[in-house]
Design an enzyme around this catalytic site. Sequence first.
Site, PDB file in Angstrom:
ATOM      1  N   GLY A  43       0.831  -1.214   0.000  1.00 13.27           N
ATOM      2  CA  GLY A  43       0.000   0.000   0.000  1.00 13.27           C
ATOM      3  C   GLY A  43       0.856   1.250   0.000  1.00 13.27           C
ATOM      4  O   GLY A  43       0.580   2.207  -0.733  1.00 13.27           O
ATOM      5  N   TYR A  79      -9.461  -6.641  14.752  1.00  6.01           N
ATOM      6  CA  TYR A  79      -8.334  -7.539  15.015  1.00  6.01           C
ATOM      7  C   TYR A  79      -7.976  -8.339  13.760  1.00  6.01           C
ATOM      8  O   TYR A  79      -6.860  -8.789  13.574  1.00  6.01           O
ATOM      9  CB  TYR A  79      -8.671  -8.545  16.126  1.00  6.01           C
ATOM     10  CG  TYR A  79      -8.697  -7.945  17.508  1.00  6.01           C
ATOM     11  CD1 TYR A  79      -7.632  -7.185  17.978  1.00  6.01           C
ATOM     12  CD2 TYR A  79      -9.784  -8.153  18.352  1.00  6.01           C
ATOM     13  CE1 TYR A  79      -7.655  -6.630  19.248  1.00  6.01           C
ATOM     14  CE2 TYR A  79      -9.813  -7.609  19.628  1.00  6.01           C
ATOM     15  CZ  TYR A  79      -8.745  -6.852  20.076  1.00  6.01           C
ATOM     16  OH  TYR A  79      -8.768  -6.314  21.336  1.00  6.01           O
ATOM     17  N   ASP A  96      -5.786   0.446   3.341  1.00  4.70           N
ATOM     18  CA  ASP A  96      -4.839   1.007   2.376  1.00  4.70           C
ATOM     19  C   ASP A  96      -5.439   2.182   1.608  1.00  4.70           C
ATOM     20  O   ASP A  96      -4.714   3.071   1.164  1.00  4.70           O
ATOM     21  CB  ASP A  96      -4.373  -0.073   1.381  1.00  4.70           C
ATOM     22  CG  ASP A  96      -3.158  -0.832   1.916  1.00  4.70           C
ATOM     23  OD1 ASP A  96      -2.443  -0.276   2.771  1.00  4.70           O
ATOM     24  OD2 ASP A  96      -2.937  -1.983   1.493  1.00  4.70           O
ATOM     25  N   ILE A 174      -3.646 -19.520  -2.866  1.00  9.34           N
ATOM     26  CA  ILE A 174      -4.698 -20.058  -3.735  1.00  9.34           C
ATOM     27  C   ILE A 174      -5.668 -18.936  -4.107  1.00  9.34           C
ATOM     28  O   ILE A 174      -6.091 -18.791  -5.247  1.00  9.34           O
ATOM     29  CB  ILE A 174      -5.453 -21.190  -3.014  1.00  9.34           C
ATOM     30  CG1 ILE A 174      -4.536 -22.387  -2.820  1.00  9.34           C
ATOM     31  CG2 ILE A 174      -6.712 -21.601  -3.793  1.00  9.34           C
ATOM     32  CD1 ILE A 174      -5.139 -23.522  -2.016  1.00  9.34           C
ATOM     33  N   LYS A 249      22.692  -9.554  -9.539  1.00 10.31           N
ATOM     34  CA  LYS A 249      22.361 -10.974  -9.377  1.00 10.31           C
ATOM     35  C   LYS A 249      20.840 -11.169  -9.434  1.00 10.31           C
ATOM     36  O   LYS A 249      20.342 -12.056 -10.136  1.00 10.31           O
ATOM     37  CB  LYS A 249      22.933 -11.466  -8.036  1.00 10.31           C
ATOM     38  CG  LYS A 249      22.688 -12.920  -7.769  1.00 10.31           C
ATOM     39  CD  LYS A 249      23.358 -13.344  -6.466  1.00 10.31           C
ATOM     40  CE  LYS A 249      22.912 -14.729  -6.070  1.00 10.31           C
ATOM     41  NZ  LYS A 249      23.397 -15.088  -4.748  1.00 10.31           N
ATOM     42  N   GLY A 380     -15.877   2.814  18.445  1.00  7.82           N
ATOM     43  CA  GLY A 380     -15.984   1.428  18.887  1.00  7.82           C
ATOM     44  C   GLY A 380     -17.415   0.920  18.833  1.00  7.82           C
ATOM     45  O   GLY A 380     -18.353   1.662  18.536  1.00  7.82           O
ATOM     46  N   CYS A 407     -16.959   9.524  17.352  1.00 10.68           N
ATOM     47  CA  CYS A 407     -18.069   8.592  17.135  1.00 10.68           C
ATOM     48  C   CYS A 407     -18.504   7.954  18.463  1.00 10.68           C
ATOM     49  O   CYS A 407     -19.159   8.597  19.265  1.00 10.68           O
ATOM     50  CB  CYS A 407     -17.709   7.578  16.060  1.00 10.68           C
ATOM     51  SG  CYS A 407     -19.196   6.897  15.295  1.00 10.68           S
ATOM     52  N   GLY A 409     -16.727   7.595  20.926  1.00  9.74           N
ATOM     53  CA  GLY A 409     -16.099   8.473  21.919  1.00  9.74           C
ATOM     54  C   GLY A 409     -16.988   9.670  22.242  1.00  9.74           C
ATOM     55  O   GLY A 409     -17.077  10.115  23.393  1.00  9.74           O
ATOM     56  N   MET A 410     -17.668  10.193  21.227  1.00 13.55           N
ATOM     57  CA  MET A 410     -18.614  11.292  21.448  1.00 13.55           C
ATOM     58  C   MET A 410     -19.820  10.779  22.225  1.00 13.55           C
ATOM     59  O   MET A 410     -20.332  11.440  23.146  1.00 13.55           O
ATOM     60  CB  MET A 410     -19.048  11.866  20.091  1.00 13.55           C
ATOM     61  CG  MET A 410     -20.114  12.918  20.144  1.00 13.55           C
ATOM     62  SD  MET A 410     -21.787  12.212  19.890  1.00 13.55           S
ATOM     63  CE  MET A 410     -22.676  13.652  19.360  1.00 13.55           C
ATOM     64  N   HIS A 533     -16.385  10.829  11.691  1.00 14.47           N
ATOM     65  CA  HIS A 533     -14.977  10.411  11.772  1.00 14.47           C
ATOM     66  C   HIS A 533     -14.091  11.412  11.032  1.00 14.47           C
ATOM     67  O   HIS A 533     -13.832  11.225   9.843  1.00 14.47           O
ATOM     68  CB  HIS A 533     -14.796   9.038  11.123  1.00 14.47           C
ATOM     69  CG  HIS A 533     -15.408   7.921  11.893  1.00 14.47           C
ATOM     70  ND1 HIS A 533     -14.683   7.094  12.716  1.00 14.47           N
ATOM     71  CD2 HIS A 533     -16.695   7.487  11.967  1.00 14.47           C
ATOM     72  CE1 HIS A 533     -15.487   6.195  13.267  1.00 14.47           C
ATOM     73  NE2 HIS A 533     -16.723   6.420  12.825  1.00 14.47           N
ATOM     74  N   GLU A 535     -10.986  11.737  11.166  1.00 12.25           N
ATOM     75  CA  GLU A 535      -9.676  11.160  10.814  1.00 12.25           C
ATOM     76  C   GLU A 535      -9.590  10.695   9.361  1.00 12.25           C
ATOM     77  O   GLU A 535      -8.514  10.696   8.771  1.00 12.25           O
ATOM     78  CB  GLU A 535      -9.328  10.005  11.770  1.00 12.25           C
ATOM     79  CG  GLU A 535     -10.161   8.720  11.643  1.00 12.25           C
ATOM     80  CD  GLU A 535     -11.459   8.737  12.445  1.00 12.25           C
ATOM     81  OE1 GLU A 535     -11.925   9.833  12.804  1.00 12.25           O
ATOM     82  OE2 GLU A 535     -12.013   7.639  12.701  1.00 12.25           O
TER      83      GLU A 535
END
Length: 558
Positions: A43, A79, A96, A174, A249, A380, A407, A409-410, A533, A535
């Site tokens: 990315g 995760y 990405d 695969i 090489k 979250g 979000c 958090g607010m 958001h 960010e």
Amino acid sequence: MVEKKIQKSPSNGLPLYPVQNIFMQAVKYVFVTGGVTSSLGKGIISASLAKLLQSRGYRVTIQKFDPYINIDPGTLNPYEHGECYVTNDGAETDLDLGHYERFLNVPTSQANNVTTGRIYKTVIDKERNGDYLGKTVQVIPHITDEIKERMTFLGKSGDFDIIITELGGTVGDIESLPYIESVRQLRYELGYNNSLVIHLTLVPYLEAAGELKTKPTQHSVKALLELGVQPDILVCRTSHHLPKELRKKIALFCNVQPNAVIESIDAPSIYDVPLLMLKEELDKTVLSKLKLSGKEAPDLTEWKGFLSRLKNPTSEVEIGIIGKYVELKDAYKSIAEALIHAGAANECKVNIHWIHSEHLTHDNIKRQLSSLNGILVAPGFGHRGVEGKLEAVRYARENKIPFLGICFGMQMAAIEFARNVLKLEGANSQEIDPNSPHQIIHLMEEQKQITAKGGTMRLGSYPCKLKKGTLVYKAYQESSIQERHRHRYEFNNAFLEQCEEHGLIASGTNPNLHLVETIELKNHPWFVGVQYHPEYKSTVMTPHPLFVSFVKATKKDK
Ligand code: GLN
């Protein structure tokens, strides 16, 4: 003005662009594959190359093809796959795409991220529709045709000169086979001067032998060759400089020219990579292979200005990010990057402290947070770690520490205010406690009938009106803004009057839906919660005003 009327394909809903004039300069395609291991930074390499080409005057975009079966990463746990990045048009995409936007300063869209799930769904829907009546539907040609259509889709818009396509996964998987096969077919169909393949590999340094080793690179190129794809350029990730002999090489064994063996040495910051690639002349090699010339020399003045501010800070602050996925930094990628951009804008080094919300209690909160100049409560879902987040909000509010809640958090900030200022015992979000007597955060009207999970939140860009004189207005310096959303719950307007009587300000609202989008506190130097958001929209060239203002406030706190 002639209106551009674009018809949509009845089978997959993609716009049907008119066939390009044959005298027009063909759109050029760069495919980026990865070998040896994952996490080599495809990315960042794609974004860095795109930046260099853009700085030479080309219109460039980057797209990513992911080999998993989910329709999009929206339903994935952070995760599993890190942050889910949201575009203006409300697509839930791979993280990405965040790098692409941060590097290029150009928005992406749903078309920039395609998964195997999306490809198969389209093909299977077409099959049910009778589009292939009588035919056996197969990976080749049906799946590969759909992949090729998507790979060349943005190229037909007329908006870009060069399309960089990053293939997720590692050669040999695969799952990646249909993508590599599509690239093989496309190279022939597009013409070998109109396309090229960059293969990103690893050249490991064996400590015991004191040597760099080329064998993994040879093997991964061999794996690509077995699939009929000869890479044109090898970008070699390494911790040590590649000597000339070693490059020769690799070139000899892998069938590329020596100047097409590009070193990508570990860099102190991802934002150094475009300059490293410039030094290695990756852009020049790409342009000559694509038979492109005549555009200006790369102008990276602004980029270098950013790097110099980033590397020569005049102050330093400590900011805590409170979240429940902090073990995996990628889960909050855009927030961390936005703080870097805002730090550079303030010529201030931002030291991020990752704090697990499940570890915060009323008894340890002071010990855990007292060294911080700013507290950010992250987005979250679900109840895990909520009480710790509420403790962090309370600590920031009572001790007048600059606070940014994003979000969830607010929503935490609103709940904390209801519980501890309005004294509404058991106040909560409907998401956390559906039986709460005071649901200050509740399900949005349009969400009430929805049960499906994929792509059903309030997603993408929405307008917001900011009240003059508020912290958010001072940060943005304008009253009409657009920000990206990703949530199901919202501030419950039934509590608004009571909140305002006690010093909470609804400083930003959606002009059409009358939803509270930002909240702040009267008697606090800098306390802001935003339902959206911010960010996602912070880039190197345009650091986000809210983050810039937040970091500035934390500097004052010192
Ligand atoms: N879980 C909350 C909601 O759905 C917040 C989501 C988020 O932080 N992105 O409203």
